[in-house]
Design a protein around this motif. Structure first.
Motif, mmCIF file in Angstrom:
data_model
loop_
_atom_site.group_PDB
_atom_site.id
_atom_site.type_symbol
_atom_site.label_atom_id
_atom_site.label_comp_id
_atom_site.label_asym_id
_atom_site.label_seq_id
_atom_site.Cartn_x
_atom_site.Cartn_y
_atom_site.Cartn_z
ATOM 1 N N LYS A 6 0.781 -1.289 -0.350
ATOM 2 C CA LYS A 6 0.162 0.245 0.432
ATOM 3 C C LYS A 6 0.546 1.461 0.144
ATOM 4 C CE LYS A 6 -3.772 -2.252 2.583
ATOM 5 N NZ LYS A 6 -5.008 -2.580 3.261
ATOM 6 N N ASP A 7 2.211 1.442 -0.884
ATOM 7 C CA ASP A 7 3.224 2.266 -1.019
ATOM 8 C C ASP A 7 2.290 3.819 -2.051
ATOM 9 O OD1 ASP A 7 4.916 3.652 -2.166
ATOM 10 O OD2 ASP A 7 6.021 3.262 -0.709
ATOM 11 N N GLY A 8 1.824 4.691 -1.570
ATOM 12 C CA GLY A 8 1.341 5.385 -2.712
ATOM 13 C C GLY A 8 2.270 6.228 -3.651
ATOM 14 N N ASP A 9 4.006 6.458 -3.240
ATOM 15 C CA ASP A 9 4.411 6.462 -4.483
ATOM 16 C C ASP A 9 4.874 4.850 -5.533
ATOM 17 O OD1 ASP A 9 5.118 8.980 -3.369
ATOM 18 O OD2 ASP A 9 7.023 7.939 -1.937
ATOM 19 N N LEU A 10 4.423 4.278 -5.077
ATOM 20 C CA LEU A 10 4.590 3.221 -6.055
ATOM 21 C C LEU A 10 3.578 3.057 -7.211
ATOM 22 C CD1 LEU A 10 6.167 0.671 -7.047
ATOM 23 C CD2 LEU A 10 5.603 -0.062 -5.589
ATOM 24 N N ASP A 11 1.964 3.163 -6.224
ATOM 25 C CA ASP A 11 1.348 3.578 -7.008
ATOM 26 C C ASP A 11 1.360 4.140 -8.002
ATOM 27 O OD1 ASP A 11 0.154 1.693 -4.797
ATOM 28 O OD2 ASP A 11 -1.713 3.064 -4.178
ATOM 29 N N ARG A 12 1.970 5.383 -7.985
ATOM 30 C CA ARG A 12 1.877 6.550 -8.826
ATOM 31 C C ARG A 12 2.991 6.011 -9.559
ATOM 32 N NH1 ARG A 12 0.840 9.238 -4.010
ATOM 33 N NH2 ARG A 12 3.101 9.010 -3.418
ATOM 34 N N ILE A 13 4.106 5.434 -9.437
ATOM 35 C CA ILE A 13 5.406 4.634 -10.634
ATOM 36 C C ILE A 13 4.604 4.307 -11.530
ATOM 37 C CG2 ILE A 13 7.164 3.364 -11.089
ATOM 38 C CD1 ILE A 13 8.057 4.982 -8.361
ATOM 39 N N ILE A 14 3.289 3.350 -10.750
ATOM 40 C CA ILE A 14 3.126 2.192 -11.492
ATOM 41 C C ILE A 14 2.077 2.792 -13.029
ATOM 42 C CG2 ILE A 14 1.503 0.080 -11.482
ATOM 43 C CD1 ILE A 14 2.723 -0.752 -9.037
ATOM 44 N N ASN A 15 0.965 3.824 -12.382
ATOM 45 C CA ASN A 15 0.365 4.709 -13.362
ATOM 46 C C ASN A 15 0.594 4.845 -14.305
ATOM 47 O OD1 ASN A 15 -2.940 4.132 -12.415
ATOM 48 N ND2 ASN A 15 -1.892 4.080 -10.237
ATOM 49 N N VAL A 32 2.139 -8.082 -5.478
ATOM 50 C CA VAL A 32 1.874 -7.373 -4.033
ATOM 51 C C VAL A 32 1.760 -6.056 -4.166
ATOM 52 C CG1 VAL A 32 2.134 -6.931 -1.944
ATOM 53 C CG2 VAL A 32 2.803 -9.758 -2.633
ATOM 54 N N PRO A 33 1.885 -5.154 -4.786
ATOM 55 C CA PRO A 33 1.942 -3.732 -4.311
ATOM 56 C C PRO A 33 0.913 -3.796 -5.542
ATOM 57 C CG PRO A 33 4.055 -4.095 -4.903
ATOM 58 C CD PRO A 33 3.699 -5.627 -4.789
ATOM 59 N N LEU A 34 0.574 -4.408 -6.928
ATOM 60 C CA LEU A 34 -0.374 -4.456 -7.678
ATOM 61 C C LEU A 34 -1.756 -5.040 -7.163
ATOM 62 C CD1 LEU A 34 1.353 -6.224 -10.740
ATOM 63 C CD2 LEU A 34 1.208 -3.413 -10.248
ATOM 64 N N ILE A 35 -2.151 -5.735 -6.139
ATOM 65 C CA ILE A 35 -3.253 -6.495 -5.432
ATOM 66 C C ILE A 35 -3.689 -4.768 -5.416
ATOM 67 C CG2 ILE A 35 -3.962 -6.871 -3.553
ATOM 68 C CD1 ILE A 35 -1.839 -8.830 -3.207
ATOM 69 N N TYR A 36 -3.251 -3.408 -4.635
ATOM 70 C CA TYR A 36 -3.960 -2.050 -4.046
ATOM 71 C C TYR A 36 -4.035 -1.279 -4.806
ATOM 72 C CZ TYR A 36 -4.303 -5.761 0.032
ATOM 73 O OH TYR A 36 -4.397 -6.353 0.990
ATOM 74 N N THR A 37 -2.977 -1.458 -6.263
ATOM 75 C CA THR A 37 -2.725 0.045 -7.074
ATOM 76 C C THR A 37 -4.334 0.147 -7.295
ATOM 77 O OG1 THR A 37 0.145 -0.485 -7.302
ATOM 78 C CG2 THR A 37 -1.861 0.665 -8.838
ATOM 79 N N LYS A 38 -4.801 1.539 -7.172
ATOM 80 C CA LYS A 38 -5.878 1.913 -8.131
ATOM 81 C C LYS A 38 -5.864 2.961 -8.997
ATOM 82 C CE LYS A 38 -8.413 0.048 -4.622
ATOM 83 N NZ LYS A 38 -9.077 -0.799 -4.528
ATOM 84 N N ARG A 39 -5.881 2.825 -9.868
ATOM 85 C CA ARG A 39 -5.981 3.503 -11.036
ATOM 86 C C ARG A 39 -6.856 5.241 -11.345
ATOM 87 N NH1 ARG A 39 -3.493 3.903 -14.369
ATOM 88 N NH2 ARG A 39 -4.872 4.780 -16.303
ATOM 89 N N ASN A 41 -9.401 6.135 -11.656
ATOM 90 C CA ASN A 41 -10.453 6.626 -11.032
ATOM 91 C C ASN A 41 -11.360 5.662 -10.255
ATOM 92 O OD1 ASN A 41 -10.175 3.742 -12.565
ATOM 93 N ND2 ASN A 41 -11.256 3.819 -13.526
ATOM 94 N N VAL A 42 -10.067 4.970 -9.456
ATOM 95 C CA VAL A 42 -10.556 4.469 -8.129
ATOM 96 C C VAL A 42 -10.441 3.104 -8.082
ATOM 97 C CG1 VAL A 42 -11.431 4.748 -5.639
ATOM 98 C CG2 VAL A 42 -11.048 7.170 -6.963
ATOM 99 N N GLU A 43 -11.045 2.748 -9.843
ATOM 100 C CA GLU A 43 -10.976 1.072 -9.546
ATOM 101 C C GLU A 43 -9.404 0.488 -9.386
ATOM 102 O OE1 GLU A 43 -12.304 0.601 -14.223
ATOM 103 O OE2 GLU A 43 -14.277 2.055 -13.507
ATOM 104 N N SER A 44 -9.498 -1.087 -9.245
ATOM 105 C CA SER A 44 -8.134 -1.447 -9.536
ATOM 106 C C SER A 44 -7.377 -2.158 -10.897
ATOM 107 C CB SER A 44 -8.796 -3.044 -9.079
ATOM 108 O OG SER A 44 -8.139 -3.939 -8.906
ATOM 109 N N PHE A 45 -5.861 -1.573 -10.015
ATOM 110 C CA PHE A 45 -5.822 -1.315 -11.641
ATOM 111 C C PHE A 45 -4.897 -3.378 -11.957
ATOM 112 C CE2 PHE A 45 -1.309 -2.267 -13.353
ATOM 113 C CZ PHE A 45 -1.213 -1.280 -14.002
ATOM 114 N N ILE A 46 -5.190 -4.242 -11.223
ATOM 115 C CA ILE A 46 -5.335 -5.422 -12.644
ATOM 116 C C ILE A 46 -7.196 -6.158 -12.217
ATOM 117 C CG2 ILE A 46 -3.501 -5.909 -11.521
ATOM 118 C CD1 ILE A 46 -4.469 -7.826 -9.157
#
Length: 86
Positions: A6-15, A32-39, A41-46
């Motif tokens: 649940k790392d916000g910085d990593l979420d931004r990098i992934i997106n 593991v980080p992809l589980i909680y990464t959100k687009r 629009n708040v939808e799940s990345f995976i």
């Protein structure tokens, strides 16, 4: 691996990589980080995507008892998890 779940910085990098046409990939416990990464629009990345990851049956005895969650079980909740040829 679980400290990045649940790392916000990593979420931004992934997106950012994904939005710029890059490939987002991981192996073993790397998803593991992809589980909680959100687009944005708040939808799940995976969500809805076909994904693979380290299956529970391969975990060493007792590890699932100390992990904060099972990679396989969490991925099954939000994606089209597939063990593939395992």
């Amino acid at each position: 691996m679980y400290d990045l779940a649940k790392d916000g910085d990593l979420d931004r990098i992934i997106n950012t990589i994904y939005d710029e046409g890059g490939i987002v990939a991981a192996e073993c416990h790397g998803p593991v980080p992809l589980i909680y990464t959100k687009r944005p629009n708040v939808e799940s990345f995976i969500g809805g995507k076909k994904v693979t990851g380290y299956p529970d049956v391969w975990e060493s005895e007792g590890l699932l008892d100390i992990y904060p969650f099972s990679l396989e079980q969490e991925m099954k909740k939000i994606s089209n998890y597939d063990l593939g040829d395992f």
